[in-house]
Scaffold this motif. Structure first.
Motif, PDB file in Angstrom:
ATOM      1  N   LYS A  15       0.849  -1.195   0.000  1.00  0.00           N
ATOM      2  CA  LYS A  15       0.000   0.000   0.000  1.00  0.00           C
ATOM      3  C   LYS A  15       0.881   1.241   0.000  1.00  0.00           C
ATOM      4  CE  LYS A  15      -3.910   2.108   2.415  1.00  0.00           C
ATOM      5  NZ  LYS A  15      -4.839   1.991   3.575  1.00  0.00           N
ATOM      6  N   ALA A  16       0.519   2.243  -0.792  1.00  0.00           N
ATOM      7  CA  ALA A  16       1.319   3.460  -0.917  1.00  0.00           C
ATOM      8  C   ALA A  16       1.182   4.339   0.319  1.00  0.00           C
ATOM      9  CB  ALA A  16       0.889   4.246  -2.153  1.00  0.00           C
ATOM     10  N   GLN A  17       2.268   5.051   0.663  1.00  0.00           N
ATOM     11  CA  GLN A  17       2.180   6.091   1.684  1.00  0.00           C
ATOM     12  C   GLN A  17       1.316   7.244   1.164  1.00  0.00           C
ATOM     13  OE1 GLN A  17       6.271   7.144   2.278  1.00  0.00           O
ATOM     14  NE2 GLN A  17       6.679   5.449   3.678  1.00  0.00           N
ATOM     15  N   GLY A  18       1.546   7.582  -0.111  1.00  0.00           N
ATOM     16  CA  GLY A  18       0.729   8.600  -0.762  1.00  0.00           C
ATOM     17  C   GLY A  18      -0.069   7.957  -1.873  1.00  0.00           C
ATOM     18  N   GLN A  19       0.539   7.909  -3.052  1.00  0.00           N
ATOM     19  CA  GLN A  19      -0.051   7.174  -4.177  1.00  0.00           C
ATOM     20  C   GLN A  19       1.094   6.635  -5.029  1.00  0.00           C
ATOM     21  OE1 GLN A  19      -2.314  10.119  -6.383  1.00  0.00           O
ATOM     22  NE2 GLN A  19      -0.521  10.685  -7.593  1.00  0.00           N
ATOM     23  N   PHE A  20       0.835   5.541  -5.719  1.00  0.00           N
ATOM     24  CA  PHE A  20       1.856   4.970  -6.594  1.00  0.00           C
ATOM     25  C   PHE A  20       1.745   5.547  -8.003  1.00  0.00           C
ATOM     26  CE2 PHE A  20       1.799   0.974  -3.801  1.00  0.00           C
ATOM     27  CZ  PHE A  20       2.985   1.324  -3.179  1.00  0.00           C
ATOM     28  N   VAL A  21       2.907   5.726  -8.618  1.00  0.00           N
ATOM     29  CA  VAL A  21       2.995   6.003 -10.049  1.00  0.00           C
ATOM     30  C   VAL A  21       3.697   4.801 -10.682  1.00  0.00           C
ATOM     31  CG1 VAL A  21       4.021   7.457 -11.847  1.00  0.00           C
ATOM     32  CG2 VAL A  21       3.066   8.509  -9.782  1.00  0.00           C
ATOM     33  N   LEU A  22       3.022   4.173 -11.645  1.00  0.00           N
ATOM     34  CA  LEU A  22       3.568   2.997 -12.328  1.00  0.00           C
ATOM     35  C   LEU A  22       4.093   3.413 -13.699  1.00  0.00           C
ATOM     36  CD1 LEU A  22       1.820   1.788 -10.060  1.00  0.00           C
ATOM     37  CD2 LEU A  22       1.032   0.058 -11.674  1.00  0.00           C
ATOM     38  N   VAL A  23       5.343   3.083 -13.971  1.00  0.00           N
ATOM     39  CA  VAL A  23       5.949   3.383 -15.269  1.00  0.00           C
ATOM     40  C   VAL A  23       6.283   2.065 -15.952  1.00  0.00           C
ATOM     41  CG1 VAL A  23       7.829   4.539 -16.502  1.00  0.00           C
ATOM     42  CG2 VAL A  23       6.921   5.542 -14.379  1.00  0.00           C
ATOM     43  N   ARG A  24       5.602   1.794 -17.059  1.00  0.00           N
ATOM     44  CA  ARG A  24       5.851   0.571 -17.829  1.00  0.00           C
ATOM     45  C   ARG A  24       6.887   0.872 -18.903  1.00  0.00           C
ATOM     46  NH1 ARG A  24       0.478   1.151 -17.513  1.00  0.00           N
ATOM     47  NH2 ARG A  24       0.289   1.714 -19.724  1.00  0.00           N
ATOM     48  N   MET A  25       7.919   0.029 -18.968  1.00  0.00           N
ATOM     49  CA  MET A  25       9.007   0.314 -19.878  1.00  0.00           C
ATOM     50  C   MET A  25       9.629  -0.957 -20.446  1.00  0.00           C
ATOM     51  SD  MET A  25      11.634   1.577 -16.883  1.00  0.00           S
ATOM     52  CE  MET A  25      12.706   2.406 -18.027  1.00  0.00           C
ATOM     53  N   THR A  26      10.315  -0.805 -21.580  1.00  0.00           N
ATOM     54  CA  THR A  26      11.097  -1.872 -22.191  1.00  0.00           C
ATOM     55  C   THR A  26      12.560  -1.469 -22.107  1.00  0.00           C
ATOM     56  OG1 THR A  26       9.302  -2.364 -23.744  1.00  0.00           O
ATOM     57  CG2 THR A  26      11.490  -3.226 -24.280  1.00  0.00           C
ATOM     58  N   VAL A  27      13.396  -2.382 -21.652  1.00  0.00           N
ATOM     59  CA  VAL A  27      14.827  -2.122 -21.516  1.00  0.00           C
ATOM     60  C   VAL A  27      15.575  -3.139 -22.362  1.00  0.00           C
ATOM     61  CG1 VAL A  27      16.749  -1.852 -19.901  1.00  0.00           C
ATOM     62  CG2 VAL A  27      14.415  -1.347 -19.147  1.00  0.00           C
ATOM     63  N   ARG A  28      16.389  -2.655 -23.299  1.00  0.00           N
ATOM     64  CA  ARG A  28      17.133  -3.547 -24.212  1.00  0.00           C
ATOM     65  C   ARG A  28      18.629  -3.328 -24.061  1.00  0.00           C
ATOM     66  NH1 ARG A  28      18.796  -3.579 -29.815  1.00  0.00           N
ATOM     67  NH2 ARG A  28      18.078  -1.420 -30.062  1.00  0.00           N
ATOM     68  N   ASN A  29      19.362  -4.433 -24.040  1.00  0.00           N
ATOM     69  CA  ASN A  29      20.825  -4.372 -23.953  1.00  0.00           C
ATOM     70  C   ASN A  29      21.383  -4.132 -25.355  1.00  0.00           C
ATOM     71  OD1 ASN A  29      23.585  -4.802 -23.695  1.00  0.00           O
ATOM     72  ND2 ASN A  29      23.362  -6.575 -22.348  1.00  0.00           N
ATOM     73  N   ILE A  30      22.014  -2.974 -25.574  1.00  0.00           N
ATOM     74  CA  ILE A  30      22.585  -2.650 -26.880  1.00  0.00           C
ATOM     75  C   ILE A  30      24.099  -2.836 -26.891  1.00  0.00           C
ATOM     76  CG2 ILE A  30      20.735  -1.051 -27.494  1.00  0.00           C
ATOM     77  CD1 ILE A  30      22.559   1.244 -26.602  1.00  0.00           C
ATOM     78  N   GLY A  31      24.635  -3.397 -25.808  1.00  0.00           N
ATOM     79  CA  GLY A  31      26.074  -3.628 -25.725  1.00  0.00           C
ATOM     80  C   GLY A  31      26.472  -4.985 -26.280  1.00  0.00           C
ATOM     81  N   ASN A  32      27.706  -5.385 -26.006  1.00  0.00           N
ATOM     82  CA  ASN A  32      28.211  -6.667 -26.499  1.00  0.00           C
ATOM     83  C   ASN A  32      28.488  -7.667 -25.389  1.00  0.00           C
ATOM     84  OD1 ASN A  32      30.461  -5.518 -25.361  1.00  0.00           O
ATOM     85  ND2 ASN A  32      31.598  -5.295 -27.286  1.00  0.00           N
ATOM     86  N   ARG A  33      27.989  -7.391 -24.200  1.00  0.00           N
ATOM     87  CA  ARG A  33      28.090  -8.337 -23.090  1.00  0.00           C
ATOM     88  C   ARG A  33      26.912  -8.128 -22.146  1.00  0.00           C
ATOM     89  NH1 ARG A  33      33.690  -6.852 -20.445  1.00  0.00           N
ATOM     90  NH2 ARG A  33      34.210  -6.899 -22.669  1.00  0.00           N
ATOM     91  N   GLU A  34      26.718  -9.091 -21.239  1.00  0.00           N
ATOM     92  CA  GLU A  34      25.576  -8.984 -20.326  1.00  0.00           C
ATOM     93  C   GLU A  34      25.688  -7.737 -19.462  1.00  0.00           C
ATOM     94  OE1 GLU A  34      27.058 -11.625 -16.483  1.00  0.00           O
ATOM     95  OE2 GLU A  34      25.513 -12.404 -17.849  1.00  0.00           O
ATOM     96  N   GLN A  35      24.540  -7.220 -19.091  1.00  0.00           N
ATOM     97  CA  GLN A  35      24.486  -5.995 -18.298  1.00  0.00           C
ATOM     98  C   GLN A  35      23.371  -6.126 -17.278  1.00  0.00           C
ATOM     99  OE1 GLN A  35      26.492  -3.340 -18.658  1.00  0.00           O
ATOM    100  NE2 GLN A  35      25.441  -1.557 -17.839  1.00  0.00           N
ATOM    101  N   SER A  36      23.615  -5.643 -16.063  1.00  0.00           N
ATOM    102  CA  SER A  36      22.622  -5.719 -14.997  1.00  0.00           C
ATOM    103  C   SER A  36      21.715  -4.493 -15.037  1.00  0.00           C
ATOM    104  CB  SER A  36      23.311  -5.794 -13.633  1.00  0.00           C
ATOM    105  OG  SER A  36      24.090  -6.960 -13.533  1.00  0.00           O
ATOM    106  N   PHE A  37      20.411  -4.743 -15.173  1.00  0.00           N
ATOM    107  CA  PHE A  37      19.432  -3.664 -15.098  1.00  0.00           C
ATOM    108  C   PHE A  37      18.941  -3.558 -13.662  1.00  0.00           C
ATOM    109  CE2 PHE A  37      14.789  -2.609 -15.233  1.00  0.00           C
ATOM    110  CZ  PHE A  37      14.959  -1.252 -15.417  1.00  0.00           C
TER     111      PHE A  37
END
Length: 202
Positions: free
Chosen positions: A107-129
């Protein structure tokens, strides 16, 4: 008649070896000072925020197309920071709670803001999001951090995700803000140390 004893000559006081300066005599303090200088230098190089424009200024630049943020950096447009490409797919404000069932709910203290997003790895090795590296800025230039527990509850473990080169993940990150807050900018980062880029949410 005995000869009176002569007073013993004064003993010379201990003097530091000739040729040694203050730094040589205080090696520990000198070493600590060198470490502090190195830490400050590394922090400045790795993305200190001293010369970074404010989020409000970056948002204004995005509107006019005259600052670093491109004019099309808004919902639906890809934005790159470091080895990640981010696309905000949608924003939902005024959410009182998040969860998958009645037993696993935040439950939010105030209100929640939800941000839906796509994250793509554009590098040449694994990356931690890391969701906690992302920031939300409102119309009054106030900055909010991710609600990690609400994000974990909603996305079931996306808070820290390894992404291989060319792969992408869908994530919904959650911010707890005061009621009536108007989300203005999402500042995306490929890590907690990156400079970041701004995406307009209005």
């Amino acid at each position: 008649m005995s000869t009176p004893q002569q007073p013993a000559p004064p003993q010379p006081q201990h003097q530091p070896p000739a040729g040694k300066n203050w730094f040589a005599r205080h090696k520990i303090l000198t070493g600590l000072g060198a470490v502090i200088v190195a830490v400050v230098a590394i922090t400045a190089i790795s993305g200190g925020t001293g010369d970074k424009p404010s989020d409000a200024a970056r948002a204004a630049g995005a509107t006019t197309g005259t600052a670093e943020t491109p004019a099309d950096a808004r919902i639906g447009s890809p934005v790159r920071d470091g080895k990640f490409e981010f696309v905000v797919n949608g924003v939902e404000a005024g959410v009182p709670s998040v969860g998958v069932n009645e037993y696993l709910t935040e439950k939010a203290q105030g209100q929640f803001v939800l941000v839906r997003m796509t994250v793509r790895n554009i590098g040449n090795r694994e990356q931690s999001f890391t969701t906690s590296a992302q920031k939300l800025v409102d119309a009054q230039d106030r900055q909010y951090s991710v609600d990690s527990m609400a994000t974990l509850t909603l996305d079931q473990g996306i808070a820290f995700e390894q992404i291989n080169p060319g792969n992408s993940v869908e994530a919904t990150i959650v911010f707890d803000v005061p009621p009536g807050t108007v989300p203005a900018v999402l500042e995306v980062h490929d890590s907690v140390f990156s400079r970041g880029e701004s995406i307009l949410l209005q």
